[in-house]
Design a protein around this motif. Structure first.
Motif, PDB file in Angstrom:
ATOM      1  N   GLU A 155     -17.002   2.281   0.536  1.00 46.84           N
ATOM      2  CA  GLU A 155     -16.522   0.988   0.027  1.00 46.84           C
ATOM      3  C   GLU A 155     -15.544   0.386   1.028  1.00 46.84           C
ATOM      4  O   GLU A 155     -15.528  -0.831   1.251  1.00 46.84           O
ATOM      5  CB  GLU A 155     -15.843   1.183  -1.333  1.00 46.84           C
ATOM      6  CG  GLU A 155     -16.800   1.592  -2.446  1.00 46.84           C
ATOM      7  CD  GLU A 155     -16.088   1.742  -3.778  1.00 46.84           C
ATOM      8  OE1 GLU A 155     -14.837   1.640  -3.806  1.00 46.84           O
ATOM      9  OE2 GLU A 155     -16.765   1.957  -4.798  1.00 46.84           O
ATOM     10  N   LYS A 156     -14.703   1.239   1.623  1.00 44.96           N
ATOM     11  CA  LYS A 156     -13.815   0.826   2.709  1.00 44.96           C
ATOM     12  C   LYS A 156     -13.414   2.085   3.483  1.00 44.96           C
ATOM     13  O   LYS A 156     -13.428   3.190   2.930  1.00 44.96           O
ATOM     14  CB  LYS A 156     -12.579   0.088   2.188  1.00 44.96           C
ATOM     15  CG  LYS A 156     -11.673   0.902   1.280  1.00 44.96           C
ATOM     16  CD  LYS A 156     -10.460   0.076   0.886  1.00 44.96           C
ATOM     17  CE  LYS A 156      -9.482   0.865   0.024  1.00 44.96           C
ATOM     18  NZ  LYS A 156      -8.270   0.093  -0.300  1.00 44.96           N
ATOM     19  N   GLU A 157     -13.057   1.920   4.750  1.00 46.09           N
ATOM     20  CA  GLU A 157     -12.737   3.053   5.598  1.00 46.09           C
ATOM     21  C   GLU A 157     -11.267   3.092   5.996  1.00 46.09           C
ATOM     22  O   GLU A 157     -10.861   3.934   6.802  1.00 46.09           O
ATOM     23  CB  GLU A 157     -13.626   3.048   6.848  1.00 46.09           C
ATOM     24  CG  GLU A 157     -15.107   3.218   6.521  1.00 46.09           C
ATOM     25  CD  GLU A 157     -15.989   3.304   7.747  1.00 46.09           C
ATOM     26  OE1 GLU A 157     -15.450   3.312   8.876  1.00 46.09           O
ATOM     27  OE2 GLU A 157     -17.219   3.383   7.584  1.00 46.09           O
ATOM     28  N   ALA A 158     -10.468   2.206   5.421  1.00 49.45           N
ATOM     29  CA  ALA A 158      -9.028   2.173   5.692  1.00 49.45           C
ATOM     30  C   ALA A 158      -8.297   1.781   4.417  1.00 49.45           C
ATOM     31  O   ALA A 158      -8.800   0.983   3.627  1.00 49.45           O
ATOM     32  CB  ALA A 158      -8.707   1.193   6.819  1.00 49.45           C
ATOM     33  N   HIS A 159      -7.113   2.369   4.224  1.00 48.37           N
ATOM     34  CA  HIS A 159      -6.313   2.040   3.036  1.00 48.37           C
ATOM     35  C   HIS A 159      -4.841   1.911   3.419  1.00 48.37           C
ATOM     36  O   HIS A 159      -4.298   2.762   4.138  1.00 48.37           O
ATOM     37  CB  HIS A 159      -6.453   3.125   1.969  1.00 48.37           C
ATOM     38  CG  HIS A 159      -5.639   2.853   0.744  1.00 48.37           C
ATOM     39  ND1 HIS A 159      -5.967   1.869  -0.173  1.00 48.37           N
ATOM     40  CD2 HIS A 159      -4.478   3.416   0.291  1.00 48.37           C
ATOM     41  CE1 HIS A 159      -5.059   1.848  -1.138  1.00 48.37           C
ATOM     42  NE2 HIS A 159      -4.149   2.772  -0.874  1.00 48.37           N
ATOM     43  N   ASP A 160      -4.220   0.844   2.936  1.00 50.96           N
ATOM     44  CA  ASP A 160      -2.797   0.595   3.163  1.00 50.96           C
ATOM     45  C   ASP A 160      -2.054   0.810   1.843  1.00 50.96           C
ATOM     46  O   ASP A 160      -2.258   0.076   0.879  1.00 50.96           O
ATOM     47  CB  ASP A 160      -2.599  -0.841   3.664  1.00 50.96           C
ATOM     48  CG  ASP A 160      -1.157  -1.116   4.083  1.00 50.96           C
ATOM     49  OD1 ASP A 160      -0.273  -0.271   3.816  1.00 50.96           O
ATOM     50  OD2 ASP A 160      -0.911  -2.180   4.685  1.00 50.96           O
ATOM     51  N   PHE A 161      -1.190   1.827   1.811  1.00 52.05           N
ATOM     52  CA  PHE A 161      -0.411   2.117   0.606  1.00 52.05           C
ATOM     53  C   PHE A 161       0.709   1.109   0.395  1.00 52.05           C
ATOM     54  O   PHE A 161       1.254   1.011  -0.707  1.00 52.05           O
ATOM     55  CB  PHE A 161       0.209   3.517   0.690  1.00 52.05           C
ATOM     56  CG  PHE A 161      -0.765   4.645   0.532  1.00 52.05           C
ATOM     57  CD1 PHE A 161      -1.264   4.986  -0.719  1.00 52.05           C
ATOM     58  CD2 PHE A 161      -1.184   5.375   1.630  1.00 52.05           C
ATOM     59  CE1 PHE A 161      -2.161   6.033  -0.874  1.00 52.05           C
ATOM     60  CE2 PHE A 161      -2.082   6.425   1.492  1.00 52.05           C
ATOM     61  CZ  PHE A 161      -2.571   6.758   0.241  1.00 52.05           C
ATOM     62  N   GLY A 162       1.086   0.382   1.449  1.00 51.06           N
ATOM     63  CA  GLY A 162       2.253  -0.482   1.343  1.00 51.06           C
ATOM     64  C   GLY A 162       3.509   0.372   1.325  1.00 51.06           C
ATOM     65  O   GLY A 162       3.599   1.380   2.039  1.00 51.06           O
ATOM     66  N   ASN A 163       4.486   0.006   0.514  1.00 50.84           N
ATOM     67  CA  ASN A 163       5.712   0.795   0.400  1.00 50.84           C
ATOM     68  C   ASN A 163       5.504   1.989  -0.518  1.00 50.84           C
ATOM     69  O   ASN A 163       4.939   1.864  -1.605  1.00 50.84           O
ATOM     70  CB  ASN A 163       6.851  -0.068  -0.138  1.00 50.84           C
ATOM     71  CG  ASN A 163       7.319  -1.101   0.872  1.00 50.84           C
ATOM     72  OD1 ASN A 163       7.207  -0.897   2.076  1.00 50.84           O
ATOM     73  ND2 ASN A 163       7.847  -2.215   0.390  1.00 50.84           N
ATOM     74  N   VAL A 164       5.958   3.148  -0.054  1.00 50.44           N
ATOM     75  CA  VAL A 164       5.816   4.405  -0.797  1.00 50.44           C
ATOM     76  C   VAL A 164       7.200   5.003  -0.991  1.00 50.44           C
ATOM     77  O   VAL A 164       7.986   5.083  -0.037  1.00 50.44           O
ATOM     78  CB  VAL A 164       4.924   5.404  -0.030  1.00 50.44           C
ATOM     79  CG1 VAL A 164       4.855   6.731  -0.763  1.00 50.44           C
ATOM     80  CG2 VAL A 164       3.530   4.833   0.170  1.00 50.44           C
ATOM     81  N   ALA A 165       7.519   5.411  -2.210  1.00 50.29           N
ATOM     82  CA  ALA A 165       8.810   6.048  -2.480  1.00 50.29           C
ATOM     83  C   ALA A 165       8.818   7.457  -1.896  1.00 50.29           C
ATOM     84  O   ALA A 165       7.898   8.241  -2.128  1.00 50.29           O
ATOM     85  CB  ALA A 165       9.081   6.094  -3.977  1.00 50.29           C
ATOM     86  N   GLU A 166       9.839   7.783  -1.120  1.00 52.61           N
ATOM     87  CA  GLU A 166       9.935   9.106  -0.515  1.00 52.61           C
ATOM     88  C   GLU A 166       9.948  10.193  -1.593  1.00 52.61           C
ATOM     89  O   GLU A 166      10.618  10.063  -2.615  1.00 52.61           O
ATOM     90  CB  GLU A 166      11.193   9.207   0.349  1.00 52.61           C
ATOM     91  CG  GLU A 166      11.314  10.530   1.087  1.00 52.61           C
ATOM     92  CD  GLU A 166      12.549  10.606   1.966  1.00 52.61           C
ATOM     93  OE1 GLU A 166      12.729  11.639   2.621  1.00 52.61           O
ATOM     94  OE2 GLU A 166      13.334   9.635   1.981  1.00 52.61           O
ATOM     95  N   GLY A 167       9.223  11.263  -1.325  1.00 45.67           N
ATOM     96  CA  GLY A 167       9.160  12.360  -2.278  1.00 45.67           C
ATOM     97  C   GLY A 167       7.879  12.378  -3.072  1.00 45.67           C
ATOM     98  O   GLY A 167       7.551  13.364  -3.719  1.00 45.67           O
ATOM     99  N   THR A 168       7.119  11.283  -3.019  1.00 45.78           N
ATOM    100  CA  THR A 168       5.862  11.241  -3.749  1.00 45.78           C
ATOM    101  C   THR A 168       4.698  11.634  -2.833  1.00 45.78           C
ATOM    102  O   THR A 168       4.815  11.633  -1.609  1.00 45.78           O
ATOM    103  CB  THR A 168       5.589   9.833  -4.309  1.00 45.78           C
ATOM    104  OG1 THR A 168       5.519   8.906  -3.215  1.00 45.78           O
ATOM    105  CG2 THR A 168       6.686   9.408  -5.250  1.00 45.78           C
ATOM    106  N   MET A 169       3.584  11.972  -3.444  1.00 45.98           N
ATOM    107  CA  MET A 169       2.362  12.288  -2.716  1.00 45.98           C
ATOM    108  C   MET A 169       1.464  11.052  -2.786  1.00 45.98           C
ATOM    109  O   MET A 169       0.886  10.744  -3.832  1.00 45.98           O
ATOM    110  CB  MET A 169       1.665  13.492  -3.345  1.00 45.98           C
ATOM    111  CG  MET A 169       0.512  14.036  -2.525  1.00 45.98           C
ATOM    112  SD  MET A 169       1.027  14.942  -1.059  1.00 45.98           S
ATOM    113  CE  MET A 169       1.556  16.494  -1.805  1.00 45.98           C
TER     114      MET A 169
END
Length: 260
Positions: free
Chosen positions: A29-43
């Motif tokens: 469906e897509k070959e790249a993903h941008d999480f944007g901002n991620v809170a430190e400590g999460t997976m």
């Protein structure tokens, strides 16, 4: 005779052409993903979904991440024509603030034998995340509460890997996601990857303790999570001996005495 030879040649070429086309095709469906901002400590976890648009089953031989901070998982069974599968990429953000850009390489028997998928994002520490939230939003965030702050294994043998079971409750208003475990001994891990915990619910979390240093041990473990109210710590204690059997008795002058 000439016509027969031409017909035979055409048949051979047709079979060869069909054989060349008889392969699975991995269409993502897509070959790249941008999480944007991620809170430190999460997976940070994303599932890349694909469909087999070819005419033969696809078998994924391996999925290799570009770094140890990214853990891959994938569909292990053959993906039949017309069916779908997933490639999961899990990025551990604990202790890694800042921008990241990682890849996972998929190797299979598909028409394109190697496909590179990419993930990226920006890890914000908890203070940075809190600064972006209003007091009302912060009040809606998840909250991690442990049933106790310590566990004592008692006497164990070096090399053993006992398990401590804790109950984690989410007293917040959003899903609680547990992340990486950190400790100075690097000897503590999850028995299984914890699933998100819904608001108001509790879950059992099992920690494996692989301490090999002999002596009286007390290891502080930090549980990474998306709880913005601060780090959660617990302590694992144990009296680690080289050999539980040898620690029982020795003989001295024909009299059994405790071994110290």
């Amino acid at each position: 005779m000439k016509n027969f030879a031409s017909l035979f040649l055409a048949l051979v070429l047709g079979v060869a052409s069909f054989g060349a086309r008889a392969q699975g095709v991995m269409t993502f469906e897509k070959e790249a993903h941008d999480f944007g901002n991620v809170a430190e400590g999460t997976m940070a976890t994303h599932e890349f979904k694909f469909k087999n648009t070819g005419n033969q089953p696809i078998i994924i031989a391996n999925v290799q991440a570009s770094c140890g901070c990214t853990t891959p998982d994938w569909t292990k069974t053959p993906v039949l024509p017309g069916k779908s599968g997933i490639i999961k990429a899990m990025y551990s953000s604990a202790g890694r603030p800042g921008i990241f850009n990682k890849t996972v390489t998929v190797t299979s028997n598909a028409a394109t034998p190697s496909t590179v998928l990419s993930i990226k994002g920006n890890v914000l520490n908890k203070d940075q995340v809190k600064a972006t939230l209003t007091p009302a939003q912060l009040a809606q965030s998840p909250r991690l509460v442990l049933d106790r702050a310590a566990h004592d294994f008692g006497k164990i043998e070096a090399g053993q890997q006992p398990v401590a079971k804790f109950t984690v409750k989410n007293t917040g208003k959003q899903d609680l996601q547990l992340g990486t475990l950190t400790s100075s001994c690097n000897c503590v891990g999850y028995k299984a990857t914890p699933a998100p915990i819904k608001p108001g619910q509790s879950a059992s979390v099992e920690l494996i303790y692989a301490q090999r240093t002999v002596g009286s041990m007390s290891d502080v473990v930090t549980i990474g999570s998306n709880d913005l109210h601060g780090d959660t710590k617990l302590t694992l204690k144990a009296n680690v001996v080289r050999d539980l059997n040898a620690a029982s008795m020795v003989k001295e002058s024909g009299v059994a005495v405790p071994f110290k």
